[in-house]
Design a protein around this motif. Structure first.
Motif, mmCIF file in Angstrom:
data_model
loop_
_atom_site.group_PDB
_atom_site.id
_atom_site.type_symbol
_atom_site.label_atom_id
_atom_site.label_comp_id
_atom_site.label_asym_id
_atom_site.label_seq_id
_atom_site.Cartn_x
_atom_site.Cartn_y
_atom_site.Cartn_z
ATOM 1 N N PRO A 56 0.841 -1.203 0.000
ATOM 2 C CA PRO A 56 0.000 0.000 0.000
ATOM 3 C C PRO A 56 0.875 1.251 0.000
ATOM 4 O O PRO A 56 2.063 1.178 0.313
ATOM 5 N N PRO A 57 0.311 2.427 -0.336
ATOM 6 C CA PRO A 57 -1.068 2.519 -0.825
ATOM 7 C C PRO A 57 -1.185 2.497 -2.353
ATOM 8 O O PRO A 57 -2.123 1.965 -2.904
ATOM 9 N N ASP A 58 -0.192 3.100 -3.042
ATOM 10 C CA ASP A 58 -0.359 3.356 -4.474
ATOM 11 C C ASP A 58 -0.405 2.068 -5.300
ATOM 12 O O ASP A 58 -1.308 1.886 -6.131
ATOM 13 N N LEU A 59 0.545 1.167 -5.109
ATOM 14 C CA LEU A 59 0.604 -0.038 -5.934
ATOM 15 C C LEU A 59 -0.597 -0.944 -5.667
ATOM 16 O O LEU A 59 -1.128 -1.567 -6.585
ATOM 17 N N ARG A 60 -1.024 -1.004 -4.425
ATOM 18 C CA ARG A 60 -2.192 -1.822 -4.117
ATOM 19 C C ARG A 60 -3.451 -1.236 -4.751
ATOM 20 O O ARG A 60 -4.300 -1.959 -5.261
ATOM 21 N N GLN A 61 -3.561 0.084 -4.729
ATOM 22 C CA GLN A 61 -4.720 0.720 -5.355
ATOM 23 C C GLN A 61 -4.702 0.502 -6.869
ATOM 24 O O GLN A 61 -5.751 0.254 -7.480
ATOM 25 N N GLN A 62 -3.521 0.586 -7.477
ATOM 26 C CA GLN A 62 -3.428 0.319 -8.911
ATOM 27 C C GLN A 62 -3.859 -1.106 -9.236
ATOM 28 O O GLN A 62 -4.547 -1.348 -10.233
ATOM 29 N N ALA A 63 -3.475 -2.049 -8.383
ATOM 30 C CA ALA A 63 -3.861 -3.439 -8.602
ATOM 31 C C ALA A 63 -5.372 -3.598 -8.491
ATOM 32 O O ALA A 63 -6.009 -4.268 -9.322
ATOM 33 N N ASN A 64 -5.977 -2.993 -7.476
ATOM 34 C CA ASN A 64 -7.433 -3.070 -7.335
ATOM 35 C C ASN A 64 -8.141 -2.399 -8.499
ATOM 36 O O ASN A 64 -9.170 -2.886 -8.986
ATOM 37 N N ASP A 65 -7.606 -1.289 -8.976
ATOM 38 C CA ASP A 65 -8.201 -0.600 -10.126
ATOM 39 C C ASP A 65 -8.150 -1.476 -11.372
ATOM 40 O O ASP A 65 -9.106 -1.515 -12.167
ATOM 41 N N ARG A 66 -7.042 -2.185 -11.564
ATOM 42 C CA ARG A 66 -6.928 -3.085 -12.717
ATOM 43 C C ARG A 66 -7.959 -4.208 -12.627
ATOM 44 O O ARG A 66 -8.594 -4.559 -13.632
ATOM 45 N N LEU A 67 -8.126 -4.769 -11.446
ATOM 46 C CA LEU A 67 -9.096 -5.849 -11.285
ATOM 47 C C LEU A 67 -10.514 -5.351 -11.541
ATOM 48 O O LEU A 67 -11.317 -6.028 -12.210
ATOM 49 N N ASN A 68 -10.845 -4.170 -11.040
ATOM 50 C CA ASN A 68 -12.171 -3.612 -11.281
ATOM 51 C C ASN A 68 -12.402 -3.324 -12.759
ATOM 52 O O ASN A 68 -13.501 -3.520 -13.286
ATOM 53 N N SER A 69 -11.362 -2.865 -13.454
ATOM 54 C CA SER A 69 -11.489 -2.592 -14.889
ATOM 55 C C SER A 69 -11.749 -3.884 -15.666
ATOM 56 O O SER A 69 -12.554 -3.906 -16.606
ATOM 57 N N ILE A 70 -11.076 -4.956 -15.273
ATOM 58 C CA ILE A 70 -11.327 -6.258 -15.903
ATOM 59 C C ILE A 70 -12.757 -6.686 -15.659
ATOM 60 O O ILE A 70 -13.454 -7.190 -16.554
ATOM 61 N N GLN A 71 -13.239 -6.474 -14.419
ATOM 62 C CA GLN A 71 -14.626 -6.809 -14.083
ATOM 63 C C GLN A 71 -15.609 -6.065 -14.983
ATOM 64 O O GLN A 71 -16.561 -6.640 -15.518
ATOM 65 N N HIS A 72 -15.372 -4.774 -15.173
ATOM 66 C CA HIS A 72 -16.263 -3.967 -16.010
ATOM 67 C C HIS A 72 -16.257 -4.452 -17.456
ATOM 68 O O HIS A 72 -17.308 -4.481 -18.117
ATOM 69 N N ALA A 73 -15.080 -4.823 -17.974
ATOM 70 C CA ALA A 73 -15.004 -5.324 -19.347
ATOM 71 C C ALA A 73 -15.801 -6.617 -19.499
ATOM 72 O O ALA A 73 -16.518 -6.810 -20.493
ATOM 73 N N LEU A 74 -15.722 -7.508 -18.524
ATOM 74 C CA LEU A 74 -16.492 -8.754 -18.589
ATOM 75 C C LEU A 74 -17.989 -8.472 -18.530
ATOM 76 O O LEU A 74 -18.777 -9.089 -19.257
ATOM 77 N N LEU A 75 -18.390 -7.554 -17.668
ATOM 78 C CA LEU A 75 -19.809 -7.212 -17.567
ATOM 79 C C LEU A 75 -20.332 -6.603 -18.861
ATOM 80 O O LEU A 75 -21.501 -6.768 -19.213
ATOM 81 N N ALA A 76 -19.436 -5.901 -19.581
ATOM 82 C CA ALA A 76 -19.830 -5.295 -20.855
ATOM 83 C C ALA A 76 -19.772 -6.283 -22.011
ATOM 84 O O ALA A 76 -20.065 -5.929 -23.155
ATOM 85 N N GLY A 77 -19.379 -7.524 -21.739
ATOM 86 C CA GLY A 77 -19.293 -8.536 -22.796
ATOM 87 C C GLY A 77 -18.011 -8.490 -23.593
ATOM 88 O O GLY A 77 -17.886 -9.176 -24.612
ATOM 89 N N ASP A 78 -17.035 -7.705 -23.142
ATOM 90 C CA ASP A 78 -15.766 -7.582 -23.858
ATOM 91 C C ASP A 78 -14.756 -8.583 -23.282
ATOM 92 O O ASP A 78 -13.807 -8.202 -22.592
ATOM 93 N N THR A 79 -14.954 -9.856 -23.597
ATOM 94 C CA THR A 79 -14.075 -10.884 -23.050
ATOM 95 C C THR A 79 -12.652 -10.735 -23.559
ATOM 96 O O THR A 79 -11.686 -10.879 -22.802
ATOM 97 N N GLN A 80 -12.504 -10.431 -24.851
ATOM 98 C CA GLN A 80 -11.162 -10.270 -25.422
ATOM 99 C C GLN A 80 -10.419 -9.125 -24.744
ATOM 100 O O GLN A 80 -9.234 -9.241 -24.416
ATOM 101 N N GLY A 81 -11.119 -8.023 -24.511
ATOM 102 C CA GLY A 81 -10.496 -6.898 -23.832
ATOM 103 C C GLY A 81 -10.123 -7.232 -22.401
ATOM 104 O O GLY A 81 -9.067 -6.833 -21.911
ATOM 105 N N ALA A 82 -10.989 -7.988 -21.722
ATOM 106 C CA ALA A 82 -10.705 -8.397 -20.348
ATOM 107 C C ALA A 82 -9.482 -9.305 -20.297
ATOM 108 O O ALA A 82 -8.645 -9.196 -19.387
ATOM 109 N N GLN A 83 -9.358 -10.195 -21.273
ATOM 110 C CA GLN A 83 -8.213 -11.097 -21.296
ATOM 111 C C GLN A 83 -6.916 -10.339 -21.552
ATOM 112 O O GLN A 83 -5.883 -10.655 -20.948
ATOM 113 N N GLN A 84 -6.953 -9.342 -22.416
ATOM 114 C CA GLN A 84 -5.756 -8.535 -22.651
ATOM 115 C C GLN A 84 -5.383 -7.741 -21.397
ATOM 116 O O GLN A 84 -4.205 -7.628 -21.041
ATOM 117 N N GLN A 85 -6.393 -7.223 -20.712
ATOM 118 C CA GLN A 85 -6.123 -6.508 -19.465
ATOM 119 C C GLN A 85 -5.524 -7.439 -18.413
ATOM 120 O O GLN A 85 -4.668 -7.034 -17.618
#
Length: 318
Positions: A56-85
């Motif tokens: 913490p704090p910055d690197l952990r927050q970046q990691a959580n932000d990346r995971l949330n972004s992957i979650q959003h891509a999956l919810l939007a149906g962008d599996t390819q984008g989620a896999q690249q992320q």
């Protein structure tokens, strides 16, 4: 299956509003990961591992932000984008590993948590090659041999180098119906991606030895494996130039047979054994090659086009 995945992700999206960034009780260093678990379970495993790896704090927050972004891509149906992320997330973790910025576990290396992190993350976004036959290993300055599990159909021997920083090597099977190289040469499954994080190269005088098994059914019509089957890959990977490697015996693969004896014995064998028997005698099961960089690797039949397209000899391991 897709509807079930989407439903699980939608439920997860409603439950998870923010990610915990505080310290938690450490997981056991080699706790089991259930790759076939639901998307919620795999997402939760990644989320639980973030505080064990990222300070913490910055690197952990970046990691959580990346995971949330992957979650959003999956919810939007962008599996390819989620896999690249997800791959970018692994590259981010690998760079921190090389920079010695990941957290230590009770004074020891973060390797077990890092391996679990990659496997859970890939399972979360539906990258199945790691589960089918793959490896996640931390490589340091010492020589290291890595063989995929559970099938043991691919591997690499990384040479030692006293000044090399750590890197995270991810080896995973690729879809057998999608040959990864742009070449007229016949590509023989299975195919594998070798991904170093961060990118790592080797000197011309001390290369890594990559080996792949070949599917028996796919090579049944090739008369002499040692003459015709070679390992090929892209060099550099991002430019798409295809390099066909000299044959090297991958002694770390259970599938691989050593080359037949040379000299007069080998000549007499070729002259007098029936063609069918000779073809069985020289079936090698697996081929290897010395490389300076990693990328997707495949076996190719250099006799499948009139020009041949590859190099010839049989070499000793580097």
């Amino acid at each position: 299956m897709a509807r079930s995945l989407r439903s699980s992700l939608l439920m997860l999206g409603g439950l998870l509003v923010w990610s915990c960034t505080g310290d938690q009780t450490p997981l056991p260093p080699r706790s089991a990961i259930v790759i076939g678990a639901s998307p919620i379970a795999n997402r939760g495993q990644v989320e639980n591992l973030i505080p064990k790896l990222f300070p913490p704090p910055d690197l952990r927050q970046q990691a959580n932000d990346r995971l949330n972004s992957i979650q959003h891509a999956l919810l939007a149906g962008d599996t390819q984008g989620a896999q690249q992320q997800a791959r970018d997330f692994v590259a981010f973790a690998g760079q921190l590993l090389a920079d010695d910025q990941l957290l230590q576990f009770q004074g020891g290396p973060p390797d077990p948590f890092l391996q679990q992190f990659v496997r859970s993350l890939f399972a979360f976004v539906g990258i199945t090659g790691l589960e089918e036959d793959g490896a996640v290993e931390v490589v340091g300055p010492d020589e290291k041999t890595i063989v995929t599990q559970p099938q043991q159909h691919a591997g690499v021997r990384v040479p030692g180098h006293p000044n090399r920083r750590k890197f995270l090597l991810v080896v995973s099977a690729l879809p057998v119906d999608q040959p990864p190289l742009t070449t007229e040469l016949r590509q023989i499954p299975p195919f594998y991606e070798f991904s170093p994080n961060p990118a790592t190269g080797f000197g011309n005088d001390k290369k890594a030895l990559v080996g792949l098994c070949q599917d028996e059914a796919a090579t049944a019509d090739i008369p002499d494996h040692f003459d015709r089957i070679r390992i090929a890959h892209r060099v550099p990977a991002e430019l798409g130039t295809i390099e066909v490697l000299d044959y090297v015996f991958p002694d770390f693969l259970p599938c691989a047979n050593p080359p037949p004896a040379g000299g007069l014995g080998g000549l007499l064998e070729k002259l007098f054994l029936p063609r069918k028997v000779h073809a069985a005698t020289v079936s090698h099961g697996g081929a290897g090659g010395a490389v300076q960089s990693f990328s997707p690797f495949v076996a190719v039949d250099i006799g499948s086009v009139p020009s041949g397209g590859g190099s010839g000899g049989v070499s000793d391991p580097p």
